[in-house]
Motif scaffolding. Structure first.
Motif, PDB file in Angstrom:
ATOM      1  N   ALA A  94       7.167   6.085 -19.743  1.00  5.07           N
ATOM      2  CA  ALA A  94       7.664   5.642 -18.733  1.00  5.07           C
ATOM      3  C   ALA A  94       8.794   6.318 -18.049  1.00  5.07           C
ATOM      4  N   VAL A  95       9.492   6.845 -18.833  1.00  2.92           N
ATOM      5  CA  VAL A  95      10.579   7.827 -18.163  1.00  2.92           C
ATOM      6  C   VAL A  95       9.992   9.177 -17.548  1.00  2.92           C
ATOM      7  N   ASP A  96       8.865   9.434 -18.009  1.00  2.16           N
ATOM      8  CA  ASP A  96       8.102  10.761 -17.557  1.00  2.16           C
ATOM      9  C   ASP A  96       7.557  10.121 -16.298  1.00  2.16           C
ATOM     10  N   GLY A  97       6.799   9.317 -16.157  1.00  2.57           N
ATOM     11  CA  GLY A  97       6.420   8.687 -14.991  1.00  2.57           C
ATOM     12  C   GLY A  97       7.490   8.355 -13.812  1.00  2.57           C
ATOM     13  N   GLY A  98       8.470   7.661 -14.195  1.00  7.92           N
ATOM     14  CA  GLY A  98       9.568   7.527 -13.253  1.00  7.92           C
ATOM     15  C   GLY A  98      10.207   8.706 -12.671  1.00  7.92           C
ATOM     16  N   CYS A  99      10.226   9.874 -13.274  1.00  5.82           N
ATOM     17  CA  CYS A  99      10.954  11.316 -12.997  1.00  5.82           C
ATOM     18  C   CYS A  99       9.847  11.931 -12.189  1.00  5.82           C
ATOM     19  N   ALA A 100       8.494  11.646 -12.378  1.00  4.82           N
ATOM     20  CA  ALA A 100       7.486  12.148 -11.463  1.00  4.82           C
ATOM     21  C   ALA A 100       7.537  11.777 -10.216  1.00  4.82           C
ATOM     22  N   VAL A 101       7.768  10.347  -9.989  1.00  6.31           N
ATOM     23  CA  VAL A 101       7.678   9.642  -8.597  1.00  6.31           C
ATOM     24  C   VAL A 101       8.996   9.983  -8.031  1.00  6.31           C
TER      25      VAL A 101
ATOM     26  N   LEU B  50       3.671   5.737  -6.018  1.00  3.48           N
ATOM     27  CA  LEU B  50       3.746   5.521  -7.324  1.00  3.48           C
ATOM     28  C   LEU B  50       2.399   6.365  -7.763  1.00  3.48           C
ATOM     29  N   ALA B  51       1.571   6.794  -7.150  1.00  6.45           N
ATOM     30  CA  ALA B  51       0.079   7.522  -7.261  1.00  6.45           C
ATOM     31  C   ALA B  51       0.481   8.587  -8.162  1.00  6.45           C
ATOM     32  N   PRO B  52       1.310   9.742  -8.047  1.00  8.49           N
ATOM     33  CA  PRO B  52       1.367  10.780  -9.015  1.00  8.49           C
ATOM     34  C   PRO B  52       1.695  10.321 -10.396  1.00  8.49           C
ATOM     35  N   ALA B  53       2.289   9.033 -10.704  1.00  8.84           N
ATOM     36  CA  ALA B  53       2.674   8.815 -11.957  1.00  8.84           C
ATOM     37  C   ALA B  53       1.692   7.837 -12.620  1.00  8.84           C
ATOM     38  N   ARG B  54       0.667   7.371 -11.857  1.00  3.72           N
ATOM     39  CA  ARG B  54      -0.377   6.363 -12.307  1.00  3.72           C
ATOM     40  C   ARG B  54      -0.666   6.348 -13.650  1.00  3.72           C
ATOM     41  N   ARG B  55      -0.992   7.612 -14.317  1.00  2.00           N
ATOM     42  CA  ARG B  55      -1.369   7.617 -15.688  1.00  2.00           C
ATOM     43  C   ARG B  55      -0.499   7.556 -16.484  1.00  2.00           C
TER      44      ARG B  55
ATOM     45  N   ARG C 202       0.876  -1.125   0.045  1.00  2.00           N
ATOM     46  CA  ARG C 202      -0.071  -0.169  -0.009  1.00  2.00           C
ATOM     47  C   ARG C 202       0.823   1.235  -0.059  1.00  2.00           C
ATOM     48  N   ARG C 203       1.722   1.145   0.659  1.00  2.00           N
ATOM     49  CA  ARG C 203       2.594   2.451   0.710  1.00  2.00           C
ATOM     50  C   ARG C 203       3.514   2.801  -0.480  1.00  2.00           C
TER      51      ARG C 203
ATOM     52  N   TYR D  54      12.068   1.240 -10.332  1.00  2.00           N
ATOM     53  CA  TYR D  54      11.015   0.334 -10.420  1.00  2.00           C
ATOM     54  C   TYR D  54       9.689   1.061 -10.984  1.00  2.00           C
ATOM     55  N   ALA D  55       9.119   2.123 -10.794  1.00  2.00           N
ATOM     56  CA  ALA D  55       8.239   2.695 -11.479  1.00  2.00           C
ATOM     57  C   ALA D  55       8.220   2.718 -13.138  1.00  2.00           C
ATOM     58  N   GLU D  56       9.513   3.080 -13.450  1.00  2.00           N
ATOM     59  CA  GLU D  56       9.588   3.231 -15.037  1.00  2.00           C
ATOM     60  C   GLU D  56       9.640   1.861 -15.547  1.00  2.00           C
ATOM     61  N   LEU D  57      10.201   0.673 -14.958  1.00  2.00           N
ATOM     62  CA  LEU D  57      10.468  -0.536 -15.622  1.00  2.00           C
ATOM     63  C   LEU D  57       9.382  -1.450 -15.346  1.00  2.00           C
ATOM     64  N   TYR D  58       8.955  -1.416 -13.979  1.00  2.00           N
ATOM     65  CA  TYR D  58       8.062  -2.765 -13.569  1.00  2.00           C
ATOM     66  C   TYR D  58       6.698  -2.370 -13.877  1.00  2.00           C
ATOM     67  N   GLU D  59       6.108  -1.196 -13.598  1.00  2.00           N
ATOM     68  CA  GLU D  59       4.721  -0.889 -13.533  1.00  2.00           C
ATOM     69  C   GLU D  59       4.100  -1.199 -14.936  1.00  2.00           C
ATOM     70  N   PRO D  60       4.873  -0.555 -16.101  1.00  2.00           N
ATOM     71  CA  PRO D  60       4.242  -0.884 -17.490  1.00  2.00           C
ATOM     72  C   PRO D  60       4.354  -2.241 -17.707  1.00  2.00           C
ATOM     73  N   ALA D  61       5.602  -2.804 -17.555  1.00  2.00           N
ATOM     74  CA  ALA D  61       5.738  -4.350 -17.653  1.00  2.00           C
ATOM     75  C   ALA D  61       4.587  -4.974 -17.292  1.00  2.00           C
ATOM     76  N   ARG D  62       4.169  -4.761 -16.004  1.00  2.00           N
ATOM     77  CA  ARG D  62       3.204  -5.590 -15.223  1.00  2.00           C
ATOM     78  C   ARG D  62       2.032  -5.526 -15.942  1.00  2.00           C
ATOM     79  N   LEU D  63       1.659  -4.247 -16.479  1.00  2.00           N
ATOM     80  CA  LEU D  63       0.205  -4.096 -17.285  1.00  2.00           C
ATOM     81  C   LEU D  63       0.505  -4.758 -18.725  1.00  2.00           C
ATOM     82  N   THR D  64       1.667  -4.509 -19.173  1.00  2.00           N
ATOM     83  CA  THR D  64       1.829  -5.411 -20.556  1.00  2.00           C
ATOM     84  C   THR D  64       1.534  -6.592 -20.454  1.00  2.00           C
ATOM     85  N   ALA D  65       2.046  -7.125 -19.088  1.00  2.00           N
ATOM     86  CA  ALA D  65       2.199  -8.766 -19.013  1.00  2.00           C
ATOM     87  C   ALA D  65       0.608  -9.110 -18.852  1.00  2.00           C
ATOM     88  N   THR D  66      -0.271  -8.171 -18.575  1.00  2.00           N
ATOM     89  CA  THR D  66      -1.679  -8.583 -18.229  1.00  2.00           C
ATOM     90  C   THR D  66      -2.363  -8.747 -19.380  1.00  2.00           C
ATOM     91  N   LEU D  67      -1.993  -7.474 -20.256  1.00  2.00           N
ATOM     92  CA  LEU D  67      -2.852  -7.284 -21.558  1.00  2.00           C
ATOM     93  C   LEU D  67      -2.636  -8.133 -22.659  1.00  2.00           C
TER      94      LEU D  67
END
Length: 221
Positions: free
Chosen positions: A97-104, A27-32, A21-22, A143-156
């Motif tokens: 992904a880079v923009d999201g990682g920089c935002a985090v 990662l909330a500010p870069a979720r979109r 949860r933490r 983690y935000a830059e690499l893992y979060e997009p990859a997790r969604l991609t692996a699901t879709l």
């Protein structure tokens, strides 16, 4: 967002619901942009599959002796379009992904600096704070830059590929469905053996970084 959570102990060392949860809050500010990166990567994979389909169709015509410009120009156009789409979507996914990682990373560093300025470092030792600002923020950003997009991609990606394969061959589709659980099971087995090593290395790196910084500043360790 609490700065203490980042300086108390590495997030990699926790697997409970509170740590997850933490991490989600961090990662909330870069979720979109991270979700957009995952969708773009999924679309790039679909374009790659379309290109492979075009290559397979042309190769089948060659083997059957029916090759010809008039017959295969549609497949060749699909191959060219898929290549352009894959390049464009891959570039867009990487930029998002880079923009999201920089935002985090920016929000985390701002929160840590704000706490230091507000409390004047009264509750944070210098070494853990420096380690958090310099090292752990970068780790969470990667983690935000690499893992979060990859997790969604692996699901879709699997449903997209199954939808594309079943109209051509239901046998291949069934085989893919039966084999799909093997990859995550294998990764889980490997992950169970590496998580303890990663946790120990993170703790040791945190301790050594803080010890080295305190020695440089002449503090008691």
């Amino acid at each position: 967002m609490r700065a203490e959570g980042l300086t108390a102990s590495p997030l990699i060392g926790h697997s409970d619901a509170g740590a997850r949860r933490r991490l989600a809050e961090l990662l909330a500010p870069a979720r979109r942009p991270l979700r957009a990166a995952g969708v773009a990567a999924t679309a790039a994979t679909a374009a790659t599959a379309a290109g492979f389909l075009a290559v397979a169709a042309v190769a089948q015509d060659v083997l059957d002796g029916h090759v010809g410009w008039g017959r295969d120009q549609g497949w060749l156009a699909l191959l060219a379009g898929a290549a352009v789409a894959r390049a464009a979507l891959g570039h867009a996914a990487a930029c998002l992904a880079v923009d999201g990682g920089c935002a985090v990373e920016g929000r985390l560093r701002a929160a840590l600096v704000d706490r230091v300025v507000r409390d004047r470092g009264a509750t944070l030792r210098s070494a853990p704070l420096a380690t958090a600002v310099l090292d752990e923020v970068d780790r969470i950003g990667r983690y935000a830059e690499l893992y979060e997009p990859a997790r969604l991609t692996a699901t879709l990606v699997p449903p997209v590929l199954l939808v594309a394969v079943f109209p051509f061959s239901w046998v291949v589709g069934v085989l893919l469905v039966l084999c799909a659980p093997l990859a995550p099971v294998n990764l889980s087995i490997v992950g169970m053996g590496t998580v303890a090593v990663a946790r120990r290395h993170a703790e040791e790196l945190r301790h050594l970084s803080g010890y080295f910084l305190d020695r440089l500043r002449g503090l008691a360790t």
